[in-house]
Design a protein around this motif. Structure first.
Motif, PDB file in Angstrom:
ATOM      1  N   ILE A 197       0.843  -1.205   0.000  1.00 28.97           N
ATOM      2  CA  ILE A 197       0.000   0.000   0.000  1.00 28.97           C
ATOM      3  C   ILE A 197       0.876   1.253   0.000  1.00 28.97           C
ATOM      4  CG2 ILE A 197      -1.641   1.342   1.387  1.00 28.97           C
ATOM      5  CD1 ILE A 197      -2.933  -0.949  -0.149  1.00 28.97           C
ATOM      6  N   LEU A 198       1.973   1.233   0.761  1.00 28.41           N
ATOM      7  CA  LEU A 198       2.898   2.374   0.753  1.00 28.41           C
ATOM      8  C   LEU A 198       3.536   2.553  -0.625  1.00 28.41           C
ATOM      9  CD1 LEU A 198       4.635   1.962   4.225  1.00 28.41           C
ATOM     10  CD2 LEU A 198       3.026   3.741   3.537  1.00 28.41           C
ATOM     11  N   PHE A 199       3.900   1.447  -1.267  1.00 31.90           N
ATOM     12  CA  PHE A 199       4.452   1.527  -2.624  1.00 31.90           C
ATOM     13  C   PHE A 199       3.417   2.089  -3.597  1.00 31.90           C
ATOM     14  CE2 PHE A 199       8.038  -1.913  -2.455  1.00 31.90           C
ATOM     15  CZ  PHE A 199       8.718  -1.141  -1.516  1.00 31.90           C
ATOM     16  N   LEU A 200       2.145   1.706  -3.439  1.00 36.01           N
ATOM     17  CA  LEU A 200       1.090   2.249  -4.287  1.00 36.01           C
ATOM     18  C   LEU A 200       0.944   3.761  -4.056  1.00 36.01           C
ATOM     19  CD1 LEU A 200      -1.239   1.841  -6.316  1.00 36.01           C
ATOM     20  CD2 LEU A 200      -2.717   1.339  -4.356  1.00 36.01           C
ATOM     21  N   GLY A 201       1.009   4.186  -2.808  1.00 33.88           N
ATOM     22  CA  GLY A 201       0.955   5.614  -2.516  1.00 33.88           C
ATOM     23  C   GLY A 201       2.125   6.361  -3.146  1.00 33.88           C
ATOM     24  N   LEU A 202       3.312   5.762  -3.104  1.00 36.80           N
ATOM     25  CA  LEU A 202       4.477   6.355  -3.747  1.00 36.80           C
ATOM     26  C   LEU A 202       4.274   6.442  -5.253  1.00 36.80           C
ATOM     27  CD1 LEU A 202       7.452   7.328  -3.522  1.00 36.80           C
ATOM     28  CD2 LEU A 202       8.102   4.919  -3.770  1.00 36.80           C
ATOM     29  N   PHE A 203       3.743   5.384  -5.834  1.00 40.71           N
ATOM     30  CA  PHE A 203       3.455   5.333  -7.267  1.00 40.71           C
ATOM     31  C   PHE A 203       2.502   6.465  -7.658  1.00 40.71           C
ATOM     32  CE2 PHE A 203       1.119   3.878 -10.972  1.00 40.71           C
ATOM     33  CZ  PHE A 203       2.081   3.260 -11.762  1.00 40.71           C
ATOM     34  N   ILE A 204       1.420   6.593  -6.922  1.00 34.50           N
ATOM     35  CA  ILE A 204       0.426   7.633  -7.219  1.00 34.50           C
ATOM     36  C   ILE A 204       1.031   9.021  -7.038  1.00 34.50           C
ATOM     37  CG2 ILE A 204      -1.761   8.633  -6.425  1.00 34.50           C
ATOM     38  CD1 ILE A 204      -2.658   5.718  -5.830  1.00 34.50           C
ATOM     39  N   SER A 205       1.849   9.184  -6.017  1.00 35.83           N
ATOM     40  CA  SER A 205       2.499  10.473  -5.781  1.00 35.83           C
ATOM     41  C   SER A 205       3.428  10.852  -6.934  1.00 35.83           C
ATOM     42  CB  SER A 205       3.289  10.409  -4.470  1.00 35.83           C
ATOM     43  OG  SER A 205       4.076  11.546  -4.289  1.00 35.83           O
ATOM     44  N   ILE A 206       4.187   9.906  -7.420  1.00 31.36           N
ATOM     45  CA  ILE A 206       5.101  10.170  -8.534  1.00 31.36           C
ATOM     46  C   ILE A 206       4.316  10.505  -9.796  1.00 31.36           C
ATOM     47  CG2 ILE A 206       6.855   9.136 -10.045  1.00 31.36           C
ATOM     48  CD1 ILE A 206       7.711   7.476  -7.549  1.00 31.36           C
ATOM     49  N   VAL A 207       3.254   9.760 -10.045  1.00 27.99           N
ATOM     50  CA  VAL A 207       2.418  10.041 -11.214  1.00 27.99           C
ATOM     51  C   VAL A 207       1.809  11.428 -11.089  1.00 27.99           C
ATOM     52  CG1 VAL A 207       0.289   9.371 -12.413  1.00 27.99           C
ATOM     53  CG2 VAL A 207       1.949   7.626 -11.773  1.00 27.99           C
ATOM     54  N   TRP A 208       1.347  11.793  -9.899  1.00 25.94           N
ATOM     55  CA  TRP A 208       0.724  13.100  -9.695  1.00 25.94           C
ATOM     56  C   TRP A 208       1.727  14.231  -9.919  1.00 25.94           C
ATOM     57  CZ3 TRP A 208      -4.052  14.667  -9.683  1.00 25.94           C
ATOM     58  CH2 TRP A 208      -4.347  15.938  -9.220  1.00 25.94           C
ATOM     59  N   GLN A 209       2.957  14.032  -9.466  1.00 24.64           N
ATOM     60  CA  GLN A 209       3.981  15.061  -9.643  1.00 24.64           C
ATOM     61  C   GLN A 209       4.330  15.273 -11.117  1.00 24.64           C
ATOM     62  OE1 GLN A 209       7.303  13.761  -7.319  1.00 24.64           O
ATOM     63  NE2 GLN A 209       6.387  14.370  -5.371  1.00 24.64           N
ATOM     64  N   HIS A 210       4.241  14.234 -11.912  1.00 26.94           N
ATOM     65  CA  HIS A 210       4.625  14.309 -13.319  1.00 26.94           C
ATOM     66  C   HIS A 210       3.428  14.160 -14.261  1.00 26.94           C
ATOM     67  CE1 HIS A 210       8.330  13.122 -11.188  1.00 26.94           C
ATOM     68  NE2 HIS A 210       8.907  13.909 -12.079  1.00 26.94           N
ATOM     69  N   ARG A 211       2.250  14.504 -13.777  1.00 20.97           N
ATOM     70  CA  ARG A 211       1.027  14.317 -14.563  1.00 20.97           C
ATOM     71  C   ARG A 211       1.036  15.123 -15.869  1.00 20.97           C
ATOM     72  NH1 ARG A 211      -0.017  17.394 -10.244  1.00 20.97           N
ATOM     73  NH2 ARG A 211      -1.083  19.396 -10.531  1.00 20.97           N
ATOM     74  N   ALA A 212       1.646  16.268 -15.860  1.00 21.28           N
ATOM     75  CA  ALA A 212       1.647  17.101 -17.070  1.00 21.28           C
ATOM     76  C   ALA A 212       2.405  16.422 -18.220  1.00 21.28           C
ATOM     77  CB  ALA A 212       2.283  18.461 -16.766  1.00 21.28           C
ATOM     78  N   GLY A 213       3.472  15.716 -17.896  1.00 20.92           N
ATOM     79  CA  GLY A 213       4.249  15.022 -18.943  1.00 20.92           C
ATOM     80  C   GLY A 213       3.669  13.679 -19.333  1.00 20.92           C
ATOM     81  N   LEU A 214       2.848  13.103 -18.460  1.00 16.66           N
ATOM     82  CA  LEU A 214       2.278  11.779 -18.747  1.00 16.66           C
ATOM     83  C   LEU A 214       0.975  11.852 -19.518  1.00 16.66           C
ATOM     84  CD1 LEU A 214       2.959  10.009 -15.339  1.00 16.66           C
ATOM     85  CD2 LEU A 214       3.881   9.347 -17.558  1.00 16.66           C
TER      86      LEU A 214
END
Length: 166
Positions: free
Chosen positions: A148-165
């Motif tokens: 669950i912590l890894f999933l939270g990290l995953f979502i956080s990274i995606v959110w930080q780079h959402r403009a490029g993704l």
């Protein structure tokens, strides 16, 4: 291509969470693979610190997954026979086609091991088998928490780079 890698990484994360409860799937390993796939996208620069730390956590958790049920057996008064029975029962329980064999195996292994050690003390054998079961549940909970912590990290990274993704 980034969207495909993002989808594949998210799939690994979700399957990793399910793998915490299904012993044939390496839950934390699949979750770490999801993070690795996420960093393979062009939009997200590689962060080797995060990859290294999460890999170390995954490796430690994989080792602890086999140690914790044995320690639970020992903590509840089990002998070396019960500890070996727990480990053997865990391996056998994974491969026998019985529902919840991964839960029944360590319990029965510890019980049989303790009965081989001292066939007259049934109470001690049951206590050691219960310790094995509690150790297995603790190991599963720790795996779930890390995934669950890894999933939270995953979502956080995606959110930080959402403009490029997107």
């Amino acid at each position: 291509m980034d969207l495909l890698l993002l989808t594949l990484g998210l799939s690994c994360m979700l399957i990793g969470i399910m793998g915490c409860f299904l012993p044939l799937l390496p839950g934390p390993g699949l979750s770490w693979l999801g993070i690795l796939i996420l960093y393979s996208t062009a939009a997200i620069p590689a962060n080797y610190w995060i990859l290294s730390i999460t890999l170390i956590i995954t490796a430690l958790l994989t080792v602890l997954d086999y140690i914790i049920p044995s320690k639970g057996t020992k903590y509840f008064g089990g002998s070396k026979y019960g500890i070996w029975g727990t480990n053997i029962g865990l391996v056998i329980g994974i491969f026998i086609p019985v529902p919840f064999g991964f839960l029944i195996g360590p319990f029965l292994g510890a019980l049989i091991g303790e009965l081989l050690f001292d066939s007259t003390n049934h109470n001690r054998a049951l206590k050691a088998a219960a310790g094995s079961f509690i150790g297995f549940l603790a190991s599963t909970f720790i795996q779930f928490l890390i995934c669950i912590l890894f999933l939270g990290l995953f979502i956080s990274i995606v959110w930080q780079h959402r403009a490029g993704l997107f």
